[in-house]
Every structure is written in C-alpha cells, then in structure tokens.
Design a protein around this motif. Sequence first.
Motif: not given
Length: 184
Positions: A95-109
Amino acid sequence: MDQADLVMAALDLYDEPISLIREWRQYQVIKIDVVKSLVSHGSEAITPLLMSLSGYASEMRKSVALDLGLPHPNLQEPSDIRAADRAVQRRIRDRWQNKCHAPAMALMLIGSEAVEPLVRAFSDADWLARIEILWALGCIRDVRAVPLLQSVAKWWNFWDYAEVKHAARAGLRMTLEPSNGGVS
C-alpha cells in the motif's frame, strides 16, 4: 522550469504532508484543491500531466535505489533497475502510494479529452505510469480505450509487472460493465 516541473511541484503538495496543517481533513482539502486546480486548465494541462507521470515514476525508482543502497541512484545498470523495480513492486503491494496517481487523477477528471493522449502515452510510459494510465482510462469509461485495455489484459507479460495486467483488467471491467456506469 518547464510546465511538467510546475505540475510536479504542484502535485508534490498532494503527496507530502504540510507541517502547518494540524487537521487531516484540511490536508485532504488541499490535496483535492491542487488536483481541481490542474483540472481547471482542461486540455492545456494534459501534456504537462502526462510528462509528470514519467517524472514521478523516475523519482519513485530513485528513492528506492537510495533506500537499497544501490551505487548510482540514476540506475544505469539493468540489474540495479530490476532490483529497484522489485522493491517498488513490494512497496506498492504493501500500500505504498504510487506518486503517479495524482497526475492520473487529474487526467481522469479532465475526462474524455484525455483519452486519446493517455492511450498514445501508454506505449512509451514506465510501468508505474502505465498502472495509473490504465486506472484513469477505466475511470473515464470511454470506449476508445477498450482496444488498449483488452490488448494489455490479454497479452501483457504477467511475470514482468503483474500490476499492469491487473490494472488493465480492472479498467476494462469499469469501462464495459453497465452496473458500474460503463458502456451499455
């Protein structure tokens, strides 16, 4: 400082605790506000967000290389790259956070405008970024992503980075299952 560096700097607020904030809820609000701010730029933000995905993947690998005591944090030797990747895989499973998630979240939105750029970016992306690209495509639920999701779900080398194949399968399920709001 280019656009990708600015995006990564803004997203670092998303990932790093801010000592002045005492309430967890305030921190969560700041994280959400940073992502919303990036999303407000719409299609203009897509390219820098995609570039930041690879930047974060590289940062994660360097961080692990330092933790492992590898001789060169830029990981020039294939054996060092593989050792760092295995350590990152273990940490993600824990459960270490993939730091790539934040930009992916923005792209998803950003939504459907980001689908084709995400599909194009997949082939050149690092495996850490690929996981998040597939996640974003699944959340967007656009049929244009289905060929990529199907291909990766079917043909991806499971023994290399199983997380990528799992992300493709999950993205495909999200996109195609009507009960999840996907294509009917």
